[in-house]
Design a protein around this motif. Structure first.
Motif, short mmCIF file in Angstrom:
data_model
loop_
_atom_site.label_atom_id
_atom_site.label_comp_id
_atom_site.label_asym_id
_atom_site.label_seq_id
_atom_site.Cartn_x
_atom_site.Cartn_y
_atom_site.Cartn_z
N GLY A 120 0.81 -1.22 0.00
CA GLY A 120 0.00 0.00 0.00
C GLY A 120 0.84 1.26 0.00
O GLY A 120 0.52 2.23 -0.70
N THR A 121 1.92 1.28 0.76
CA THR A 121 2.77 2.47 0.78
C THR A 121 3.50 2.65 -0.56
O THR A 121 3.71 3.77 -1.00
CB THR A 121 3.77 2.45 1.95
OG1 THR A 121 4.58 1.30 1.88
CG2 THR A 121 3.05 2.50 3.29
N ASN A 162 -6.18 4.25 -5.50
CA ASN A 162 -7.20 3.20 -5.39
C ASN A 162 -6.57 1.86 -5.01
O ASN A 162 -7.10 1.15 -4.16
CB ASN A 162 -8.01 3.08 -6.69
CG ASN A 162 -8.93 4.26 -6.89
OD1 ASN A 162 -9.36 4.90 -5.93
ND2 ASN A 162 -9.22 4.58 -8.13
N ASN A 163 -5.46 1.54 -5.64
CA ASN A 163 -4.75 0.30 -5.28
C ASN A 163 -4.26 0.37 -3.83
O ASN A 163 -4.34 -0.62 -3.09
CB ASN A 163 -3.57 0.06 -6.21
CG ASN A 163 -3.99 -0.26 -7.62
OD1 ASN A 163 -5.13 -0.62 -7.88
ND2 ASN A 163 -3.06 -0.10 -8.56
N LEU A 174 -4.34 -1.51 1.73
CA LEU A 174 -4.28 -1.06 3.13
C LEU A 174 -5.51 -1.53 3.89
O LEU A 174 -5.40 -1.91 5.06
CB LEU A 174 -4.13 0.46 3.20
CG LEU A 174 -2.76 0.99 2.78
CD1 LEU A 174 -2.79 2.50 2.61
CD2 LEU A 174 -1.68 0.58 3.78
N ASN A 175 -6.66 -1.52 3.24
CA ASN A 175 -7.86 -2.05 3.88
C ASN A 175 -7.71 -3.54 4.17
O ASN A 175 -8.21 -4.04 5.18
CB ASN A 175 -9.10 -1.77 3.04
CG ASN A 175 -9.68 -0.40 3.33
OD1 ASN A 175 -9.86 -0.03 4.48
ND2 ASN A 175 -9.97 0.35 2.28
N GLU A 176 -7.02 -4.25 3.30
CA GLU A 176 -6.78 -5.67 3.54
C GLU A 176 -5.84 -5.86 4.74
O GLU A 176 -6.05 -6.76 5.56
CB GLU A 176 -6.19 -6.35 2.29
CG GLU A 176 -6.00 -7.83 2.43
CD GLU A 176 -7.28 -8.62 2.68
OE1 GLU A 176 -7.16 -9.79 3.15
OE2 GLU A 176 -8.39 -8.12 2.44
N ALA A 228 -1.29 1.41 9.19
CA ALA A 228 -2.16 1.24 8.02
C ALA A 228 -3.33 2.21 8.08
O ALA A 228 -3.69 2.84 7.08
CB ALA A 228 -2.65 -0.20 7.91
N HIS A 229 -3.94 2.35 9.27
CA HIS A 229 -5.02 3.32 9.43
C HIS A 229 -4.52 4.74 9.13
O HIS A 229 -5.21 5.53 8.48
CB HIS A 229 -5.57 3.29 10.87
CG HIS A 229 -6.46 2.13 11.16
ND1 HIS A 229 -7.74 2.01 10.65
CD2 HIS A 229 -6.27 1.03 11.93
CE1 HIS A 229 -8.30 0.91 11.10
NE2 HIS A 229 -7.43 0.28 11.87
N TYR A 230 -3.33 5.05 9.59
CA TYR A 230 -2.74 6.37 9.43
C TYR A 230 -2.56 6.72 7.95
O TYR A 230 -3.00 7.78 7.49
CB TYR A 230 -1.40 6.42 10.18
CG TYR A 230 -0.70 7.75 10.13
CD1 TYR A 230 -0.97 8.73 11.08
CD2 TYR A 230 0.26 8.03 9.16
CE1 TYR A 230 -0.31 9.95 11.05
CE2 TYR A 230 0.92 9.25 9.13
CZ TYR A 230 0.62 10.19 10.07
OH TYR A 230 1.27 11.40 10.03
N ILE A 231 -1.89 5.84 7.22
CA ILE A 231 -1.66 6.09 5.78
C ILE A 231 -2.98 6.15 5.04
O ILE A 231 -3.19 7.01 4.18
CB ILE A 231 -0.73 5.00 5.17
CG1 ILE A 231 0.63 5.01 5.84
CG2 ILE A 231 -0.60 5.17 3.66
CD1 ILE A 231 1.45 6.26 5.63
#
Length: 177
Positions: A107-108, A117-118, A123-125, A136-139
């Motif tokens: 994700g990063t 979008n990707n 990150l949601n995964e 992950a929540h932060y980014i």
């Protein structure tokens, strides 16, 4: 030759010093990785080109090693080769789809390329796999804010606030633009 921490760890198992086991185990693990994994040695020393070569060699020996693919992605990331980094993380996910750190790093990397979008998807995964994954929540919150999705940014902000209030406080100005 084994490090002293190995012997301290063995002695601490049956003694009142059993808490030493945790620290000596961690030290021993890092010692073992440093000796047995040339790629990690090169990576830690900052020689990312040699780290890439070593991880590729490791993958040639064990193509299904999610760890080797993940480490290869880390090395490519240090070299700034985002597409190879992404490919390595995607390969790691194929071999072990249950490691939230792989999704986070993927994700990063997508975020760095502004493939939002990707980035949001992976990150949601990562968060699905580990709901308390603060980074992950932060980014994800920052991506939602940057793309004008205030509603989802606030949802992430609320999740972050439950995990770490000081981190949430610093994000409020990002969300409010």
């Amino acid at each position: 030759m084994l490090p002293a921490s190995f012997f301290i760890g063995l002695l601490s198992i049956g003694s009142p010093l059993r808490l030493l086991w945790i620290f000596s185990s961690i030290y021993f693990w890092f010692w073992y990785i440093g000796i047995k994994n040339a790629g990690r040695q090169f990576y830690v020393s900052g020689d990312y080109v040699k780290a890439v070569a070593a991880f590729k060699e490791e993958i040639a020996k064990n193509p299904k090693s999610d760890e080797a693919h993940f480490n290869l992605g880390l090395a490519y990331g240090k070299l700034g080769d985002r597409q190879s980094e992404i490919n390595s993380y995607e390969e790691a996910i194929i071999h072990n789809p249950n490691v939230p750190e792989i999704y986070f790093n993927l994700g990063t990397a997508y975020n760095d390329l502004e493939h939002f979008n990707n980035a949001k998807e992976v990150l949601n995964e990562a968060i699905r796999l580990r709901p308390d994954y603060l980074k992950a929540h932060y980014i994800l919150c920052k991506i939602y804010a940057a793309t004008g999705d205030r509603e989802n940014a606030m949802k992430e902000y609320n999740a972050i606030q439950k995990l770490d209030k000081s981190t949430a406080d610093e994000l409020l100005s990002v969300i409010n633009g």
